[in-house]
Design a protein around this motif. Structure first.
Motif, PDB file in Angstrom:
ATOM      1  N   HIS A  32     -22.451  -2.171  -0.506  1.00 39.60           N
ATOM      2  CA  HIS A  32     -21.517  -2.611   0.524  1.00 39.60           C
ATOM      3  C   HIS A  32     -21.950  -2.167   1.920  1.00 39.60           C
ATOM      4  O   HIS A  32     -21.436  -2.662   2.929  1.00 39.60           O
ATOM      5  N   SER A  85       0.823  -1.208   0.000  1.00 36.71           N
ATOM      6  CA  SER A  85       0.000   0.000   0.000  1.00 36.71           C
ATOM      7  C   SER A  85       0.858   1.260   0.000  1.00 36.71           C
ATOM      8  O   SER A  85       2.015   1.244  -0.391  1.00 36.71           O
ATOM      9  N   ASN A 125     -10.227  -1.705  -4.609  1.00 39.68           N
ATOM     10  CA  ASN A 125     -11.168  -2.515  -3.839  1.00 39.68           C
ATOM     11  C   ASN A 125     -12.012  -1.581  -2.975  1.00 39.68           C
ATOM     12  O   ASN A 125     -11.624  -0.446  -2.716  1.00 39.68           O
ATOM     13  N   ASP A 159     -15.422   4.179   0.277  1.00 37.85           N
ATOM     14  CA  ASP A 159     -15.265   3.091  -0.681  1.00 37.85           C
ATOM     15  C   ASP A 159     -14.755   3.596  -2.028  1.00 37.85           C
ATOM     16  O   ASP A 159     -13.901   2.961  -2.659  1.00 37.85           O
ATOM     17  N   GLY A 216     -12.882  -0.833   0.332  1.00 36.52           N
ATOM     18  CA  GLY A 216     -12.269  -1.210   1.597  1.00 36.52           C
ATOM     19  C   GLY A 216     -12.825  -0.568   2.845  1.00 36.52           C
ATOM     20  O   GLY A 216     -12.242  -0.695   3.921  1.00 36.52           O
ATOM     21  N   SER A 217     -13.945   0.146   2.746  1.00 34.82           N
ATOM     22  CA  SER A 217     -14.518   0.724   3.966  1.00 34.82           C
ATOM     23  C   SER A 217     -14.930  -0.389   4.920  1.00 34.82           C
ATOM     24  O   SER A 217     -15.480  -1.413   4.508  1.00 34.82           O
ATOM     25  N   GLN A 218     -14.655  -0.197   6.201  1.00 34.22           N
ATOM     26  CA  GLN A 218     -14.972  -1.195   7.213  1.00 34.22           C
ATOM     27  C   GLN A 218     -15.905  -0.602   8.267  1.00 34.22           C
ATOM     28  O   GLN A 218     -15.973   0.617   8.439  1.00 34.22           O
ATOM     29  N   TYR A 239     -11.080   4.371  -1.552  1.00 31.50           N
ATOM     30  CA  TYR A 239     -10.312   3.129  -1.530  1.00 31.50           C
ATOM     31  C   TYR A 239     -10.202   2.528  -2.931  1.00 31.50           C
ATOM     32  O   TYR A 239      -9.140   2.029  -3.330  1.00 31.50           O
ATOM     33  N   TYR A 240     -11.295   2.578  -3.680  1.00 31.34           N
ATOM     34  CA  TYR A 240     -11.281   1.974  -5.008  1.00 31.34           C
ATOM     35  C   TYR A 240     -10.293   2.682  -5.925  1.00 31.34           C
ATOM     36  O   TYR A 240      -9.556   2.040  -6.682  1.00 31.34           O
ATOM     37  N   LEU A 242      -6.772   1.651  -4.400  1.00 35.81           N
ATOM     38  CA  LEU A 242      -6.380   0.252  -4.246  1.00 35.81           C
ATOM     39  C   LEU A 242      -7.192  -0.726  -5.087  1.00 35.81           C
ATOM     40  O   LEU A 242      -6.953  -1.932  -5.023  1.00 35.81           O
TER      41      LEU A 242
END
Length: 480
Positions: free
Chosen positions: A302, A57, A376, A367, A378-380, A370-371, A374
């Protein structure tokens, strides 16, 4: 206030029980957090770029510390992220190190939480340091929750509503050395206390300290901290119609606001100069990409998974809480929100709904970011929980539950917490496979140092003690 102190003690006992019931580095990014903690307290505030790639990353750095600390990066991969595999025993001090110097994926993240957990690394590169680092971070998280409970108890508010804001995911994160625990706990404290600030109500000394400390922690814990802090401030001001009192609010807590402004300035400077150094030229540039419309659709789809993660996922996003427990949690929270909304003002209702929408927009925005970086989404759940925990706190701020309802809520919370803790213990003792729910009591592959039976007992007793203390506080407030 003695009952509040006992509640804080019992919550910390619950965090300790969870921590001792799970293997080291079973939390998301925990190895990187441990290496980063050891580096920060030894003067390595950032380190040297380790190269930018999909594997490492944008934020990974090499740090000039004892390479034995880097063994932590190897420890969990015998079981993470494979929920069907039980944990394995690999002590930091016994394994041969591979990377010299060691690296951490958290190398460019804000330093504050790692200063806290780094205190635990004074014992060197070994398992004891990792455990103490966990408990140090967990202790501060519980202390922040204590500010919230103190305020709610003092003002005869809804203790059960505050208790439901402490999801199994919050306890899990507090038990596994993750900065998100501080972020969520500080947000809970601010959601509980700031409305009284904007109402110009006299604050207790504990509330005043709570606002000052929780604000600094929320601002300084993660890159998005200043934005989350401003959102909490905005909603607390709006729900109390505090706009006309801003001058008085500024004068009464001038030193606190100046402290927070300094924290924001430092956080923004860190973001611009350190955190975002490598993100200006994403290595995904030129690769095939979804259109913005499709990105928004994927991110919106998501949201349910992110919400489920925030309530409880007890591993590297590989161990969701039992479905029955999740449904029970939703039933209790939705019932509380409906009960509160029909008894609240239109302003409060609109603020709760708006907070829900803002939280959803945050997931979508994260998200998409992140997309683009990366490739993807990736939000959590832990990233949006600082906002979501405000919903039950705001909704029930001026609503009293019947005494029987208080008992039902705290009992349900205790059941949810114990069931979730046992589910997490099962995941690491034998892995999650069909039909092996009780196998950990007869054929455990991995056992915590305190043993399976005592771990179960500790989880049950500490959750029951926390629920009992919360119920007694709510009964006292109801009788008054």
């Amino acid at each position: 206030m003695n009952r509040v102190r006992w509640l804080v003690v019992s919550l910390f006992a619950l965090v300790v029980s969870w921590s001792l019931s799970m293997p080291l580095f079973s939390g998301p990014d925990e190895p990187a957090n441990f290496v980063r903690s050891a580096a920060v307290v030894r003067g390595e505030f950032v380190g040297v770029d380790a190269g930018v790639s999909l594997e490492k990353s944008y934020w990974t750095t090499n740090v000039d510390i004892d390479p034995q600390f880097g063994v932590a990066n190897l420890v969990p991969w015998c079981f993470a992220p494979f929920s069907e595999k039980p944990a394995c025993n690999l002590a930091i001090e016994d394994a041969a190190f591979v990377d010299n110097p060691p690296y951490t994926n958290m190398g460019r993240y804000p330093i504050f939480p790692f200063l806290v957990s780094g205190v635990g690394t004074i014992f060197g590169a070994n398992d004891l340091s990792a455990l103490v680092s966990r408990l140090t971070l967990g202790a501060l998280s519980v202390a922040l929750l204590g500010f919230a409970f103190s305020s709610v108890a003092h003002r005869r508010g809804s203790v059960p509503a505050l208790l439901m804001a402490i999801t199994p995911g919050v306890i899990f994160l507090s038990a596994v050395m993750n900065p998100s625990a501080l972020e969520i706990a500080s947000a809970i404290a601010l959601w509980a206390i700031l409305p009284h600030v904007f109402e110009s109500s006299p604050l207790t000394r504990i509330e005043l300290v709570g606002v000052a400390v929780a604000g600094v922690v929320l601002i300084g814990t993660r890159p998005l901290g200043p934005a989350l802090y401003l959102v909490v401030m905005l909603f607390c001001c709006a729900v109390t119609v505090g706009w006309a009192r801003l001058g008085n609010v500024w004068r009464r807590l001038r030193n606190v606001w100046l402290l927070h402004l300094c924290a924001i300035a430092f956080s923004v400077a860190w973001y611009v100069t350190v955190f975002s150094k490598n993100t200006g030229s994403p290595f995904t540039e030129g690769s095939v990409s979804l259109g913005l419309r499709q990105q928004v659709i994927e991110a919106a789809q998501h949201i349910p998974a992110v919400l489920e993660q925030g309530i409880g996922n007890f591993g590297w996003l590989d161990t969701p809480m039992p479905r029955v427990v999740l449904v029970l949690y939703f039933l209790v929270v939705v019932s509380l929100l409906v009960f509160a909304i029909v008894r609240s003002t239109l302003l409060t209702t609109s603020m709760v709904i708006s907070l829900c929408l803002v939280s959803a927009l945050l997931v979508v925005a994260q998200d998409i970011n992140y997309y683009n970086l990366l490739r993807n989404f990736g939000s959590q759940g832990r990233h949006v929980m600082p906002l979501l925990v405000g919903m039950p706190v705001l909704a029930l701020r001026n609503v009293k539950l019947p005494s029987r309802a208080n008992a039902v809520v705290v009992a349900a919370w205790a059941i949810i917490m114990v069931w979730s803790g046992i589910a997490a213990l099962r995941r690491y003792a034998v892995g999650i496979r069909p039909g092996n729910q009780l196998e950990m009591y007869t054929n455990a592959v991995w056992r915590p140092d305190i043993g399976i039976a005592f771990a179960t007992f500790a989880l049950a007793c500490s959750a029951a003690a926390s629920a009992w203390c919360a119920w007694r506080i709510s009964v006292t407030a109801h009788d008054r």
